[in-house]
Design an enzyme around this catalytic site. Structure first.
Site, short mmCIF file in Angstrom:
data_model
loop_
_atom_site.label_atom_id
_atom_site.label_comp_id
_atom_site.label_asym_id
_atom_site.label_seq_id
_atom_site.Cartn_x
_atom_site.Cartn_y
_atom_site.Cartn_z
CD GLU A 83 25.14 25.52 14.65
OE1 GLU A 83 23.93 25.77 14.70
OE2 GLU A 83 25.96 26.27 14.10
CB CYS A 115 28.02 29.17 12.81
SG CYS A 115 26.66 28.34 12.02
CG HIS A 237 29.57 31.57 9.34
ND1 HIS A 237 29.91 30.23 9.38
CD2 HIS A 237 28.21 31.61 9.27
CE1 HIS A 237 28.80 29.51 9.35
NE2 HIS A 237 27.76 30.32 9.29
N1 CAA Z 1 21.23 31.36 -11.88
C1 CAA Z 1 21.97 32.18 -11.09
N2 CAA Z 1 21.53 32.65 -9.88
C2 CAA Z 1 20.30 32.28 -9.48
C3 CAA Z 1 19.48 31.46 -10.26
C4 CAA Z 1 19.98 31.00 -11.52
N3 CAA Z 1 19.27 30.19 -12.30
N4 CAA Z 1 18.32 31.26 -9.60
C5 CAA Z 1 18.41 31.96 -8.44
N5 CAA Z 1 19.62 32.56 -8.37
C6 CAA Z 1 20.15 33.38 -7.28
C7 CAA Z 1 19.15 34.33 -6.67
O1 CAA Z 1 19.04 35.53 -7.43
C8 CAA Z 1 19.77 34.55 -5.30
O2 CAA Z 1 20.84 35.44 -5.41
P1 CAA Z 1 20.90 36.77 -4.47
O3 CAA Z 1 20.84 36.28 -3.05
O4 CAA Z 1 22.19 37.38 -4.82
O5 CAA Z 1 19.70 37.57 -4.83
C9 CAA Z 1 20.36 33.19 -4.97
O6 CAA Z 1 20.46 32.50 -6.23
C10 CAA Z 1 19.50 32.35 -4.03
O7 CAA Z 1 18.20 32.34 -4.56
P2 CAA Z 1 16.94 32.50 -3.59
O8 CAA Z 1 17.16 33.61 -2.62
O9 CAA Z 1 15.73 32.54 -4.43
O10 CAA Z 1 17.06 31.10 -2.84
P3 CAA Z 1 16.19 30.49 -1.68
O11 CAA Z 1 14.94 31.27 -1.45
O12 CAA Z 1 16.02 29.06 -2.02
O13 CAA Z 1 17.07 30.66 -0.37
C11 CAA Z 1 18.84 30.54 1.18
C12 CAA Z 1 18.46 30.70 -0.31
C13 CAA Z 1 18.11 31.62 1.99
C14 CAA Z 1 20.33 30.72 1.31
C15 CAA Z 1 18.40 29.13 1.66
O14 CAA Z 1 19.19 28.16 1.01
C16 CAA Z 1 18.52 28.94 3.15
O15 CAA Z 1 17.58 29.20 3.90
N6 CAA Z 1 19.69 28.43 3.65
C17 CAA Z 1 19.93 28.22 5.07
C18 CAA Z 1 20.11 29.51 5.84
C19 CAA Z 1 21.44 30.17 5.62
O16 CAA Z 1 22.41 29.59 5.16
N7 CAA Z 1 21.51 31.46 6.00
C20 CAA Z 1 22.75 32.22 5.92
C21 CAA Z 1 22.86 33.28 6.99
S1 CAA Z 1 22.65 32.53 8.62
C22 CAA Z 1 24.19 31.87 9.00
O17 CAA Z 1 25.17 32.22 8.42
C23 CAA Z 1 24.26 30.83 10.09
C24 CAA Z 1 24.29 29.49 9.46
O18 CAA Z 1 25.40 28.93 9.25
C25 CAA Z 1 23.01 28.86 9.12
#
Ligand code: CAA
Length: 391
Positions: A83, A115, A237
């Protein structure tokens, strides 16, 4: 050979990039508690391509050890899944075909569905080998995961390529029928043609992944697939490795099993060793999970593995494979560990420069700095043509 003869993954090799950015460095730059990266999303570092690396150089580097070991004579098809396409018309696999000196009597094609495309490539390959078991198919899944600097997706970037030789009587993993399938039109993650970086609704994408997992599992069972308890391990994945834990917990819940943390770690713990340091490699990610499992797990001979391929947008497939006796003699564990260990750390500023690099679209001659120590490099963009070379 009958329709039911064993077909599957005969060889598997991966390559990644010249550089690596640690999540420690990213956290220091953006002021995030490192626990969020190391524990919350389960990532330690992410691969960063050098200026002269891309999906072609990584794909060729992943595939070269396979053609060196098995020769090229029986390869009549190359399927390149990505992709991170570099051209709207020409398949990236044609450049790889040239770099590796593959026979002209081969077809080469590029396929896309986020993916998931690596799995589509594998399934197409299985069909071709079933039609003529004397042929082999080279499947390459190669991607650079890229989000905007400073965006929530930034810590979930990465880059790698996996190459697999699909053949009858495979040495590593026999792939089974049936598959469970699921498609739903959602906008959880996408990249319009005019953008270098992906757009994502991060939390929606996690829900979409879990829905697709559930849908593909239900279809797998309806098609007569194995019961959950028959699987020894699950390769998910892994956009970030914590996602595999979320997904397996969801699957156990859907199946009415205990969502015991120790059981989840037992089922997927060995699949995350490469993805946690490489980052998201999109089409290659689930196959990096397989490489990690085979390279690090206990003896898996004759054990069933579940595969859960998810591509945003979205398409998912659940399928099974059985590990072949003697598989350990064919693994590339040392090379894989070296591919990860050889990367050179960069600081945030250098990573940022590489991230923002792009070619002028003026049709001029644009040589690319010599940076990679890998076997292939992108030497220039000249009159709108990408020029690759063997180092
Ligand atoms: N210590 C330990 N854990 C902590 C922490 C700390 N100090 N601070 C936060 N966390 C935890 C949170 O509790 C959360 O855990 P849970 O999901 O278990 O609740 C985790 O860390 C992530 O925190 P947030 O949700 O607040 O993080 P974020 O809002 O920045 O977003 C994300 C995380 C959505 C993965 C973001 O990085 C993102 O958008 N990534 C790209 C999209 C992605 O990878 N999606 C996956 C599914 S889609 C897919 O699989 C296709 C693909 O390849 C893209």
């Amino acid at each position: 050979m009958t329709q039911d003869a064993a077909i599957g993954i005969h060889d598997l090799s991966f390559a990644t990039t010249e550089f690596v950015l640690t999540h420690q460095a990213l956290a220091a730059h953006d002021g995030t508690d490192i626990g969020k990266y190391h524990v919350g999303i389960g990532q330690q570092s992410m691969s960063v391509p050098a200026a002269d690396e891309d999906i072609v150089t990584m794909g060729a580097a992943a595939a070269a050890p396979i053609t060196a070991r098995h020769g090229t004579d029986q390869i009549r098809t190359v399927v390149f899944a990505t992709e991170t396409s570099i051209d709207q018309s020409k398949a990236a696999g044609v450049y790889v075909h040239s770099l590796l000196g593959l026979p002209s009597s081969a077809r080469v094609v590029e396929i896309k569905q986020a993916c998931y495309a690596g799995t589509a490539a594998l399934q197409f390959a299985l069909g071709l080998v079933r039609r003529d078991p004397s042929q082999r198919v080279l499947v390459i899944a190669s991607d650079v995961s890229k989000y905007d600097l400073g965006s929530p997706g930034e810590p979930t970037q990465g880059a790698a390529a996996v190459a697999m030789l699909i053949a009858a009587d495979p040495a590593l993993v026999r792939i089974e029928d049936p598959s469970g399938l699921y498609t739903a039109d959602v906008m959880d993650f996408w990249r319009p043609n005019y953008r270098d970086t992906a757009l994502v609704d991060g939390h929606e994408s996690i829900n979409a992944y879990l829905q697709a997992l559930e849908g593909s599992w239900k279809d797998y069972i309806e098609q007569g697939g194995r019961a959950l308890g028959e699987f020894s391990a699950f390769c998910y994945h892994q956009p970030f490795t914590k996602m595999a834990y979320k997904a397996h917990r969801h699957l156990l819940h859907v199946c009415g099993h205990d969502t015991d943390a120790a059981e989840i770690t037992r089922a997927i713990g060995h699949t995350t060793a490469y993805n946690t340091v490489v980052g998201n490699s999109y089409t290659a990610s689930m196959y990096l999970a397989l490489a990690s499992l085979l390279d690090h797990g206990e003896d898996l001979t004759d054990k069933a593995i579940g595969f859960i391929s998810y591509g945003s947008g979205s398409v998912a497939e659940f399928f099974a494979g059985t590990v072949v006796p003697g598989y350990r003699e064919h693994l590339r564990t040392a090379e894989h560990q070296e591919a990860v260990a050889r990367r050179k750390p960069v600081d945030y500023a250098r990573y940022g420069e590489l991230h923002e690099r792009s070619f002028p679209a003026d049709g001029g001659d644009h040589p690319v700095p010599r940076e990679t120590s890998g076997p292939y490099r992108l030497a220039a963009l000249s009159r709108h043509k990408r020029i690759y070379e063997v180092r």
